[in-house]
Design an enzyme around this catalytic site. Structure first.
Site, PDB file in Angstrom:
ATOM      1  CG  ASP A 197       7.510  -8.618  24.714  1.00  0.00           C
ATOM      2  OD1 ASP A 197       6.343  -8.941  24.991  1.00  0.00           O
ATOM      3  OD2 ASP A 197       8.294  -9.375  24.110  1.00  0.00           O
ATOM      4  CG  HIS A 198       4.638  -7.676  21.388  1.00  0.00           C
ATOM      5  ND1 HIS A 198       4.989  -7.829  20.075  1.00  0.00           N
ATOM      6  CD2 HIS A 198       5.393  -8.571  22.089  1.00  0.00           C
ATOM      7  CE1 HIS A 198       5.904  -8.799  19.977  1.00  0.00           C
ATOM      8  NE2 HIS A 198       6.166  -9.255  21.192  1.00  0.00           N
ATOM      9  CG  HIS A 227       2.633 -15.983  21.395  1.00  0.00           C
ATOM     10  ND1 HIS A 227       3.787 -16.705  21.552  1.00  0.00           N
ATOM     11  CD2 HIS A 227       2.784 -14.865  22.160  1.00  0.00           C
ATOM     12  CE1 HIS A 227       4.599 -16.057  22.368  1.00  0.00           C
ATOM     13  NE2 HIS A 227       4.015 -14.947  22.758  1.00  0.00           N
TER      14      HIS A 227
END
Lengths: 302, 302
Positions: free
Chosen positions: A64-65, A140
């Site tokens: 998603d990045h 993360h």
């Protein structure tokens, strides 16, 4: 300084929301930050000229990045771009992109430079006469960086009326802009503040996504003007945030407060919620100046 | 048989058009053919259930035909899919996908099977009780296959009134469905056509994109019911079609005519044109039954 949010929702793209991508316009430079699937279409929708983007910063290699990066690079080539393009992102991004270009037998029409990141310490990754960009190491599930964009302080502005009144020669103007006083022919010293105005304040922007709540980033972003901090979850999902190494809106606000940020922008919302207003309400219990990022929203900061 | 066009424009996705992807529903199976960037969002827009797609066919590794594959695979995982997924595509597709899954540290929640294609001859790549899928080797700038989807001929339908009238035992029903005659106890032979109806005709669909005009494919697609053939250009750009190994609408129509197709569907239009009506007009100078593919359009074939 203008921030345009192309997408700010977590996980999968949907018909109504887009994964992370944003454009920061700072000192007439256009930086693309993250590049989820569909970013090139979001750039078109938001009427941002492809040709003005010369630097793309990728925080981490979750889809998603960055799944929109290969398409963006390819489209730039199909449109005949010739200007250099610089990609800053985790080690591995070069292999992913070049493998796809190789297998599609479609090389770029321009030079593509990869600046692969591996350091776990903050480092300067871009600098020119007006802007400096540093990494913000985040915690993360994979190697992730935020990015701190800082305008360099500009020159002082000449007070034209004052220098004419004192009949100061143009040879002194640069000295005045640099903050220097001027000694007149009769020996009088005129203080710089009489001859110039303060420069336009240098602004700074910190992009922090994705990350668990992590106070280690505070010294790096101390006193930042605008902090974009991910807020994937509301407080009711605080345990899930901890487990998945994401943050809640309240945690984002705590970082803004402790870092003495002037403004907090929220984003990277989980798509499980019906609306995003609650994110602002929860964050404002900790920190007052909260803006809700949303797809297609553009903020101007002065 | 239902064909839903998710995207049918060449090169770069835009705000109003999508790169190649389509869903073929055939005998209750859902096949996804090509997967340009944004396909997962187009699936959502067209209300096609992700869980019903178990087989994805990729014609070639140009971006407008597969940049949406990694996002689709990842989204299926994020939604907790457990059913196997099969990918059929050129050698290299496995490396591209697995590299990205590895670097994002995001493995699928389901088993992913790659069926990599290298042959330059037509081959059967899928077969079950009701459908068979064969490759159609195409001539393009990289290794490319079209795909021929064929329904298998079904069983004959029992004529319930007739078998009751002849008082035929149920033990003979399968023989009748298979086309056999029945000998009664008194020695009379009842012809099958008295006891059964013709089966629903088996349909076939050929997907041919991207390719230059190539008569070598005609024996493979001979008598196909529905032919989707790329028509990137109008006749005014015939030289460009030849140079880039694409086809014009008239060339697509010539293939349909020579292959004795029942119906031609056009697509993969260059985005240089203002509208697509001209593609149909030009094709119909050669072949009458032309449908214009367009994003979001769904055709039912009986």
């Amino acid at each position: 300084m203008r921030l345009t949010i192309l997408g700010c929702y977590a996980a999968t793209p949907r018909t109504i929301t887009n994964p992370t991508a944003q454009v920061l316009e700072i000192k007439n430079r256009l930086f693309l930050i993250d590049c989820g699937e569909g970013t090139q279409v979001q750039l078109r929708k938001n009427k941002i000229k492809f040709s003005k983007i010369n630097h793309i910063f990728i925080s981490h290699l979750h889809g998603d990045h960055f799944f929109g990066l290969i398409g963006t690079i390819s489209t730039f080539a199909l449109l005949g771009r010739t200007t250099d393009l610089h990609i800053y992102g985790p080690k591995g991004v070069k292999e992913i992109i070049t493998l796809q270009l190789k297998l599609s037998n479609s090389w770029t029409t321009y030079d593509l430079f990869f600046h692969e990141l591996e350091s776990k310490e903050s480092e300067v990754i871009f600098e020119d006469s007006k802007v400096i960009v540093k990494t913000i190491p985040l915690k993360h599930r994979v190697y992730t960086n935020g990015f701190l964009f800082q305008e360099k302080a500009g020159e002082r502005k000449l007070n034209v009326d004052a220098v004419q009144q004192y009949d100061i020669h143009t040879a002194y103007y640069q000295k005045i802009k640099n903050g220097g006083d001027v000694t007149l022919d009769d020996g009088t010293v005129v203080a710089n503040k009489e001859l110039s105005f303060d420069p336009i304040p240098a602004l700074s922007y910190a992009f922090c996504s994705d990350t668990v709540y992590n106070e280690d980033i505070i010294p790096i972003i101390q006193d930042v003007d605008i902090l974009y901090h991910e807020s994937t979850f509301l407080e009711s999902e605080a345990a899930l945030a901890q487990k998945t190494l994401h943050s809640t809106a309240i945690e984002a606000a705590k970082i803004a407060l402790k870092a003495n940020a002037k403004q907090l922008v929220l984003g990277h919302y989980s798509t499980r919620y019906d609306g995003i207003e609650r994110f602002k309400q929860e964050a404002q219990t900790i920190f007052p100046n909260v803006l809700l990022g949303d797809d297609g929203v553009s903020f101007e900061f002065l």
